[in-house]
Design an enzyme around this catalytic site. Structure first.
Site, PDB file in Angstrom:
ATOM      1  N   ARG A  42       2.593   5.712  17.187  1.00 30.69           N
ATOM      2  CA  ARG A  42       2.252   6.766  16.215  1.00 30.69           C
ATOM      3  C   ARG A  42       2.949   8.098  16.504  1.00 30.69           C
ATOM      4  O   ARG A  42       3.505   8.708  15.588  1.00 30.69           O
ATOM      5  CB  ARG A  42       0.736   6.941  16.122  1.00 30.69           C
TER       6      ARG A  42
ATOM      7  N   ASP B 235      -5.846   5.484  13.799  1.00 30.18           N
ATOM      8  CA  ASP B 235      -4.503   5.939  13.445  1.00 30.18           C
ATOM      9  C   ASP B 235      -4.483   7.216  12.623  1.00 30.18           C
ATOM     10  O   ASP B 235      -3.558   8.013  12.726  1.00 30.18           O
ATOM     11  CB  ASP B 235      -3.739   4.828  12.726  1.00 30.18           C
TER      12      ASP B 235
ATOM     13  N   ASP C 240       0.803  -1.209   0.000  1.00 26.82           N
ATOM     14  CA  ASP C 240       0.000   0.000   0.000  1.00 26.82           C
ATOM     15  C   ASP C 240       0.846   1.273   0.000  1.00 26.82           C
ATOM     16  O   ASP C 240       0.591   2.197  -0.784  1.00 26.82           O
ATOM     17  CB  ASP C 240      -0.959   0.011   1.200  1.00 26.82           C
TER      18      ASP C 240
ATOM     19  N   SER D 185      -5.516  -7.764   9.599  1.00 27.40           N
ATOM     20  CA  SER D 185      -4.766  -6.514   9.630  1.00 27.40           C
ATOM     21  C   SER D 185      -3.883  -6.579  10.871  1.00 27.40           C
ATOM     22  O   SER D 185      -4.385  -6.766  11.989  1.00 27.40           O
ATOM     23  CB  SER D 185      -5.715  -5.313   9.716  1.00 27.40           C
TER      24      SER D 185
END
Length: 398
Positions: free
Chosen positions: A95, A124, A14, A175
């Protein structure tokens, strides 16, 4: 001058496709930034070369494992941070660590936009964009999957049409996000919340029901920082890694929960965080010995709010920074040793010792040597219960 976009790059399909996709959609040059927070996988140099091969004008890679452990995981341990009393903020902690490197790269390369690969329904996207806007309010954020409807089918077609050097094999039904603090698994058959997780989805932990010998470990803290395991000095990163191995071998740290996402939906998540759970369990127990009662009670409220702020992507917010100061002060006496038995999916505390201990044996004992003056208790109870007693008399008279 050609505009530049800094892309949070993982090396996967991706984000590799996103390099060319962004260039086509915006006309901008793309700088790929990959940050290693202990997720494992490919060598950073391999990832850097792939980014260049996929069209990035420049690519930066950063080994941030120690930084992540000391600046992000450690505060979570000191805060006993468990979102909804269970989840040790595995993804949420990584993050802001990545955001810091993205913003630094944007400043270095003169970019005015930062891109990420998040969808429009997860947490996210908020964590990245709220963090970026807090560190660099002038930066713009884009998300190809969300903003340009870059589906996986479109990504594969783009990859094949442009002969990008990345495999387009069938995607895993799950995922997965992982780092040194833990591993998160979602989607696939897990979206039916009646379905039990299968053993194949786990990597950081062994089956807790399998027969094995117990493992006893002693963790030493200094002012809330894990500094030694079984008497051997460790860094924070090493403490997490060693306990990932030892607690993981005992099946500790498996979490199956339906959590409240920031965007308002409930999501079924499977987590593995053996080192995190072992360290938080030990830290909580040492606090019970070394932290004064009223401070401990209030800290539990702060811990919940701190965890919610981090989960919600507000790592760099004023309230989070203020609570950091409180948590640091509350940990000033959290020094000593905790002995735990790791076995059967549980980390069970069996011993505590500390030079900062508030536990007084002579006050606590019921045997010879008891120094507690029990004659004071009668008057204390009268005063302690007085307001309730007065209110009760009034209520009975009505």
């Amino acid at each position: 001058m050609t505009e530049r976009v800094v892309l949070a790059y993982s090396g996967g399909l991706d984000t590799s496709v996103a390099i060319g996709w962004i260039a086509e959609e915006t006309g901008a040059e793309v700088i790929a930034v990959a940050v290693d927070v202990g997720q494992g996988g490919e060598d950073l140099d391999v990832i850097r070369k792939r980014a260049i091969a996929c069209g990035a004008v420049e690519a930066e890679v950063a080994d941030a494992k120690d930084e992540f452990a000391e600046e992000y995981c450690l505060p979570a341990i000191q805060a006993n941070a468990l979102y909804m009393d269970r989840y040790p903020l595995v993804s949420a902690l990584s993050r802001p660590a990545i955001v810091k490197h993205l913003v630094a790269a944007a400043r270095k390369h003169g970019a005015d936009t930062v891109a990420h690969g998040c969808t429009g329904k997860g947490n996210d996207q908020v964590r990245f964009e709220a963090g970026i806007s807090s560190l660099a309010p002038g930066l713009r954020c884009i998300a190809p999957v969300r903003d340009y409807a870059m589906t996986r089918d479109k990504a594969i077609a783009f990859c094949e049409a442009n002969n990008l050097p990345i495999a387009t094999t069938k995607k895993s039904p799950y995922s997965i996000d992982q780092n040194v603090f833990g591993r998160a698994v979602e989607t696939g058959f897990l979206e039916d919340i009646w379905n039990a997780p299968i053993e194949d989805i786990y990597e950081y932990t062994q089956d807790p029901a399998a027969p094995r010998e117990a493992d006893e470990v002693v963790i030493t803290f200094k002012q809330g920082v894990p500094v030694a395991i079984d008497g051997q000095e460790v860094t924070v990163l090493e403490a997490i890694q060693q306990l990932n191995t030892r607690a993981g071998a005992q099946g500790i740290g498996r979490i199956d929960m339906v959590e409240d996402r920031l965007v308002g939906i409930k999501s079924r998540e499977i987590y593995e965080a053996p080192g995190a759970i072992a360290l938080i369990t030990a830290h909580q127990e040492l606090e019970s010995v070394t932290v004064e009662r009223e401070l401990a009670r209030y800290k539990r409220q702060v811990e919940q709010r701190w965890g919610e702020l981090v989960y919600d992507g507000l790592w760099f917010s004023p309230l989070k920074r203020a609570l950091d100061g409180f948590i640091a002060e509350a940990n000033s006496h959290v020094s000593g040793d905790i002995r735990m038995t790791l076995h059967g999916g549980r980390a069970v505390v069996s011993g505590r010792r500390s030079d900062e201990s508030l536990y007084d044996f002579n006050l606590a004992t019921y045997d010879t040597g008891d120094s507690f003056d029990q004659s004071m208790s009668k008057g204390f109870i009268e005063l302690f219960g007085m307001s309730s007693k007065i209110a009760a008399k009034r209520d009975l008279e009505q």
